[in-house]
Design a protein around this motif. Structure first.
Motif, PDB file in Angstrom:
ATOM      1  N   ARG A  66       8.143  16.614  -8.165  1.00 47.60           N
ATOM      2  CA  ARG A  66       8.138  17.733  -7.227  1.00 47.60           C
ATOM      3  C   ARG A  66       7.102  17.432  -6.152  1.00 47.60           C
ATOM      4  NH1 ARG A  66       7.030  23.078 -10.311  1.00 47.60           N
ATOM      5  NH2 ARG A  66       5.315  21.825 -11.031  1.00 47.60           N
ATOM      6  N   GLY A  67       7.363  17.926  -4.992  1.00 52.32           N
ATOM      7  CA  GLY A  67       6.387  17.783  -3.927  1.00 52.32           C
ATOM      8  C   GLY A  67       6.514  16.478  -3.181  1.00 52.32           C
ATOM      9  N   GLY A  68       5.595  16.266  -2.275  1.00 58.61           N
ATOM     10  CA  GLY A  68       5.616  15.087  -1.421  1.00 58.61           C
ATOM     11  C   GLY A  68       5.050  13.859  -2.092  1.00 58.61           C
ATOM     12  N   THR A  69       5.267  12.741  -1.468  1.00 61.25           N
ATOM     13  CA  THR A  69       4.799  11.466  -2.005  1.00 61.25           C
ATOM     14  C   THR A  69       3.807  10.785  -1.062  1.00 61.25           C
ATOM     15  OG1 THR A  69       6.605  10.212  -1.005  1.00 61.25           O
ATOM     16  CG2 THR A  69       6.964  11.090  -3.247  1.00 61.25           C
ATOM     17  N   PHE A  70       3.323  11.519  -0.058  1.00 56.98           N
ATOM     18  CA  PHE A  70       2.351  10.985   0.890  1.00 56.98           C
ATOM     19  C   PHE A  70       2.887   9.761   1.620  1.00 56.98           C
ATOM     20  CE2 PHE A  70       0.018  13.127  -2.488  1.00 56.98           C
ATOM     21  CZ  PHE A  70      -0.715  14.061  -1.764  1.00 56.98           C
ATOM     22  N   GLY A  71       4.199   9.718   1.817  1.00 58.01           N
ATOM     23  CA  GLY A  71       4.819   8.627   2.557  1.00 58.01           C
ATOM     24  C   GLY A  71       5.071   7.368   1.753  1.00 58.01           C
ATOM     25  N   THR A  72       4.883   7.448   0.435  1.00 58.42           N
ATOM     26  CA  THR A  72       5.124   6.261  -0.388  1.00 58.42           C
ATOM     27  C   THR A  72       6.617   6.104  -0.672  1.00 58.42           C
ATOM     28  OG1 THR A  72       4.773   7.513  -2.424  1.00 58.42           O
ATOM     29  CG2 THR A  72       2.853   6.376  -1.475  1.00 58.42           C
ATOM     30  N   VAL A  73       7.002   4.896  -1.044  1.00 61.30           N
ATOM     31  CA  VAL A  73       8.406   4.594  -1.337  1.00 61.30           C
ATOM     32  C   VAL A  73       8.496   3.835  -2.654  1.00 61.30           C
ATOM     33  CG1 VAL A  73       9.074   4.519   1.099  1.00 61.30           C
ATOM     34  CG2 VAL A  73       8.337   2.424  -0.035  1.00 61.30           C
ATOM     35  N   LEU A  74       9.661   3.928  -3.271  1.00 62.09           N
ATOM     36  CA  LEU A  74       9.934   3.149  -4.484  1.00 62.09           C
ATOM     37  C   LEU A  74      10.495   1.790  -4.061  1.00 62.09           C
ATOM     38  CD1 LEU A  74      11.595   5.881  -6.720  1.00 62.09           C
ATOM     39  CD2 LEU A  74       9.423   4.707  -7.157  1.00 62.09           C
ATOM     40  N   PRO A  75       9.779   0.705  -4.297  1.00 64.64           N
ATOM     41  CA  PRO A  75      10.311  -0.612  -3.952  1.00 64.64           C
ATOM     42  C   PRO A  75      11.357  -1.046  -4.958  1.00 64.64           C
ATOM     43  CG  PRO A  75       8.204  -0.851  -5.027  1.00 64.64           C
ATOM     44  CD  PRO A  75       8.449   0.624  -4.880  1.00 64.64           C
ATOM     45  N   GLY A  76      12.242  -1.929  -4.520  1.00 61.25           N
ATOM     46  CA  GLY A  76      13.231  -2.502  -5.423  1.00 61.25           C
ATOM     47  C   GLY A  76      12.686  -3.763  -6.077  1.00 61.25           C
ATOM     48  N   LEU A  86       0.813  -1.219   0.000  1.00 62.57           N
ATOM     49  CA  LEU A  86       0.000   0.000   0.000  1.00 62.57           C
ATOM     50  C   LEU A  86       0.846   1.269   0.000  1.00 62.57           C
ATOM     51  CD1 LEU A  86      -2.750  -1.025   2.554  1.00 62.57           C
ATOM     52  CD2 LEU A  86      -2.992  -0.831   0.064  1.00 62.57           C
ATOM     53  N   ARG A  87       2.082   1.165   0.465  1.00 58.82           N
ATOM     54  CA  ARG A  87       2.967   2.340   0.541  1.00 58.82           C
ATOM     55  C   ARG A  87       3.916   2.441  -0.653  1.00 58.82           C
ATOM     56  NH1 ARG A  87       3.240   0.116   5.529  1.00 58.82           N
ATOM     57  NH2 ARG A  87       5.396  -0.506   5.268  1.00 58.82           N
ATOM     58  N   TRP A  88       3.802   1.522  -1.586  1.00 58.45           N
ATOM     59  CA  TRP A  88       4.706   1.528  -2.728  1.00 58.45           C
ATOM     60  C   TRP A  88       4.175   2.437  -3.831  1.00 58.45           C
ATOM     61  CZ3 TRP A  88       5.796  -4.406  -3.557  1.00 58.45           C
ATOM     62  CH2 TRP A  88       6.495  -4.895  -2.447  1.00 58.45           C
ATOM     63  N   ARG A  89       5.109   2.976  -4.589  1.00 57.71           N
ATOM     64  CA  ARG A  89       4.767   3.728  -5.788  1.00 57.71           C
ATOM     65  C   ARG A  89       5.737   3.302  -6.885  1.00 57.71           C
ATOM     66  NH1 ARG A  89       8.567   8.049  -5.947  1.00 57.71           N
ATOM     67  NH2 ARG A  89       9.453   8.399  -3.887  1.00 57.71           N
ATOM     68  N   ALA A  90       5.308   3.439  -8.120  1.00 58.06           N
ATOM     69  CA  ALA A  90       6.146   3.059  -9.252  1.00 58.06           C
ATOM     70  C   ALA A  90       6.628   4.270 -10.033  1.00 58.06           C
ATOM     71  CB  ALA A  90       5.381   2.106 -10.173  1.00 58.06           C
ATOM     72  N   LEU A  91       6.123   5.434  -9.706  1.00 60.84           N
ATOM     73  CA  LEU A  91       6.492   6.646 -10.433  1.00 60.84           C
ATOM     74  C   LEU A  91       7.411   7.506  -9.577  1.00 60.84           C
ATOM     75  CD1 LEU A  91       2.961   7.551 -11.829  1.00 60.84           C
ATOM     76  CD2 LEU A  91       4.822   6.365 -13.019  1.00 60.84           C
ATOM     77  N   PRO A  92       8.351   8.186 -10.230  1.00 61.26           N
ATOM     78  CA  PRO A  92       9.229   9.085  -9.470  1.00 61.26           C
ATOM     79  C   PRO A  92       8.449  10.312  -8.997  1.00 61.26           C
ATOM     80  CG  PRO A  92       9.671   9.276 -11.815  1.00 61.26           C
ATOM     81  CD  PRO A  92       8.668   8.160 -11.653  1.00 61.26           C
ATOM     82  N   ALA A  93       8.908  10.881  -7.929  1.00 56.89           N
ATOM     83  CA  ALA A  93       8.292  12.102  -7.413  1.00 56.89           C
ATOM     84  C   ALA A  93       9.036  13.291  -8.008  1.00 56.89           C
ATOM     85  CB  ALA A  93       8.366  12.128  -5.898  1.00 56.89           C
TER      86      ALA A  93
END
Length: 140
Positions: free
Chosen positions: A104-114, A95-102
């Motif tokens: 500008r701005g915040g990512t709402f606590g999401t992270v890029l998984p490996g 639920l905290r993963w994202r696939a797109l780079p950030a």
């Protein structure tokens, strides 16, 4: 503890409860287990298929598994609901993963998984598929 290990522990507990007849599966639970397993299998395929996909598609598939589990959880109670709840909890990091780079701005606590994170989650889902298929085939 990683997702694969949590699912393995859940599977062991489910097997023990069924074996000890603490969890006596109703026909509706077996049917829902098979339906859930089919939904998970539609979302996450074999390792060679999944690993060939772009990360954004792999993430979509993993999120779909969470939806399948949540819908199934909403349709049951008791032991199967508790099992599905544990599975959802195990896969919660997705639920905290994202696939797109950030950009500008915040990512709402999401992270890029490996890549290894995707593999771990997909392996956990495949194990869950196998457990649900087994639960669905149990006859008394």
């Amino acid at each position: 503890m990683d997702m694969r290990r949590i699912i393995a522990v859940l599977a062991e507990e489910a097997e023990q409860q069924i074996q000890d007849q603490v969890w006596e599966l109703a026909p509706s639970e077996r049917d829902l287990a098979l339906e859930t397993e089919a939904g998970l299998r539609d979302a996450v395929g074999s390792p060679d298929v999944q690993e060939a996909l772009p990360e954004i598609t792999r993430l979509e598939h993993l999120r779909e598994t969470l939806a399948v589990l949540a819908i199934s959880l909403a349709r049951t109670h008791g032991h199967l609901a508790w099992f599905l709840s544990g599975a959802l909890n195990a896969l919660e990091p997705v639920l905290r993963w994202r696939a797109l780079p950030a950009n500008r701005g915040g990512t709402f606590g999401t992270v890029l998984p490996g890549p290894e994170d995707y593999t771990e989650a997909e392996d956990a889902v495949r194990h869950l598929q196998d457990v649900l298929a087994h639960i669905g085939r149990i006859k008394y």
